[in-house]
Design a protein around this motif. Structure first.
Motif, PDB file in Angstrom:
ATOM      1  N   ARG A 199     -14.378  -1.029  -3.213  1.00 31.18           N
ATOM      2  CA  ARG A 199     -13.170  -1.719  -3.679  1.00 31.18           C
ATOM      3  C   ARG A 199     -11.926  -1.053  -3.078  1.00 31.18           C
ATOM      4  NH1 ARG A 199     -14.833  -1.879  -8.863  1.00 31.18           N
ATOM      5  NH2 ARG A 199     -13.461  -0.197  -9.496  1.00 31.18           N
ATOM      6  N   ASN A 200     -11.926   0.254  -3.059  1.00 30.43           N
ATOM      7  CA  ASN A 200     -10.806   0.989  -2.442  1.00 30.43           C
ATOM      8  C   ASN A 200     -10.639   0.586  -0.986  1.00 30.43           C
ATOM      9  OD1 ASN A 200     -10.394   2.369  -4.784  1.00 30.43           O
ATOM     10  ND2 ASN A 200     -11.289   4.290  -4.102  1.00 30.43           N
ATOM     11  N   GLY A 232       0.796  -1.226   0.000  1.00 26.57           N
ATOM     12  CA  GLY A 232       0.000   0.000   0.000  1.00 26.57           C
ATOM     13  C   GLY A 232       0.827   1.273   0.000  1.00 26.57           C
ATOM     14  N   THR A 239      -6.708  -4.922   3.027  1.00 30.67           N
ATOM     15  CA  THR A 239      -5.703  -5.916   2.654  1.00 30.67           C
ATOM     16  C   THR A 239      -4.299  -5.381   2.910  1.00 30.67           C
ATOM     17  OG1 THR A 239      -7.200  -6.614   0.897  1.00 30.67           O
ATOM     18  CG2 THR A 239      -4.948  -7.436   0.780  1.00 30.67           C
ATOM     19  N   ASN A 240      -4.045  -4.151   2.502  1.00 33.08           N
ATOM     20  CA  ASN A 240      -2.725  -3.550   2.712  1.00 33.08           C
ATOM     21  C   ASN A 240      -2.361  -3.475   4.193  1.00 33.08           C
ATOM     22  OD1 ASN A 240      -2.208  -3.163  -0.005  1.00 33.08           O
ATOM     23  ND2 ASN A 240      -3.136  -1.125  -0.034  1.00 33.08           N
ATOM     24  N   LYS A 276     -11.635  -2.076   0.516  1.00 37.96           N
ATOM     25  CA  LYS A 276     -11.213  -3.463   0.649  1.00 37.96           C
ATOM     26  C   LYS A 276      -9.698  -3.577   0.442  1.00 37.96           C
ATOM     27  CE  LYS A 276     -12.761  -7.986  -0.854  1.00 37.96           C
ATOM     28  NZ  LYS A 276     -13.487  -8.713  -1.894  1.00 37.96           N
ATOM     29  N   ARG A 277      -9.197  -2.820  -0.547  1.00 42.02           N
ATOM     30  CA  ARG A 277      -7.763  -2.840  -0.818  1.00 42.02           C
ATOM     31  C   ARG A 277      -6.986  -2.257   0.375  1.00 42.02           C
ATOM     32  NH1 ARG A 277      -6.934  -0.239  -6.149  1.00 42.02           N
ATOM     33  NH2 ARG A 277      -7.399   1.592  -4.921  1.00 42.02           N
ATOM     34  N   ASP A 278      -7.536  -1.218   0.990  1.00 44.84           N
ATOM     35  CA  ASP A 278      -6.896  -0.639   2.180  1.00 44.84           C
ATOM     36  C   ASP A 278      -6.765  -1.679   3.280  1.00 44.84           C
ATOM     37  OD1 ASP A 278      -6.728   1.830   0.995  1.00 44.84           O
ATOM     38  OD2 ASP A 278      -8.560   2.604   1.911  1.00 44.84           O
TER      39      ASP A 278
END
Ligand SMILES: [Zn+2]
Length: 122
Positions: free
Chosen positions: A79-80, A35, A86-87, A82-84
């Motif tokens: 989606r953003n 990230g 994960t990071n 969710k990516r946060d």
């Protein structure tokens, strides 16, 4: 690259200024980390993300999703987020402590200052 990872935004600059005033040394935009955190303190293994409330879908902002093309925005923003998540998990698995500073928290600098100090002195 998506607009989520804009660099040197006003909120980010404000947090950096706060860190400097507290006497902390830091590095910026650690690309080698998940990230690429906006601010890292390598010796403490601590990292800070400064998130814009809209792009990162903060709950303070969740009622402000644009009404036109709402479906598009909702799926994009989710989606953003969710990516946060994960990071953050990846970073913590690598042994890093992570603090997320939200744009809206900059409205109360003394409170934010305390939060950052607590995080860095843990
Ligand atoms: Zn917010």
């Amino acid at each position: 690259m998506s607009r989520v990872k804009q660099k040197n935004t006003a909120p980010e600059m404000a947090v950096r200024h706060l860190l400097s005033s507290l006497g902390y040394r830091y590095r910026l935009h650690a690309k080698e980390l998940p990230g690429s955190p906006d601010i890292v303190l390598p010796r403490k293994q601590k990292s800070i993300f400064v998130h814009g409330c809209f792009w990162h879908y903060h709950k303070c902002h969740s009622s402000h999703v644009p009404t036109s093309r709402r479906k598009y925005w909702l799926s994009k923003l989710k989606r953003n987020r969710k990516r946060d998540t994960t990071n953050l998990t990846d970073l913590m698995n690598l042994g890093w402590s992570v603090l997320v500073v939200w744009e809206c928290e900059l409205q109360d600098i003394p409170k934010l200052k305390t939060k950052i100090e607590c995080f860095l002195n843990k």
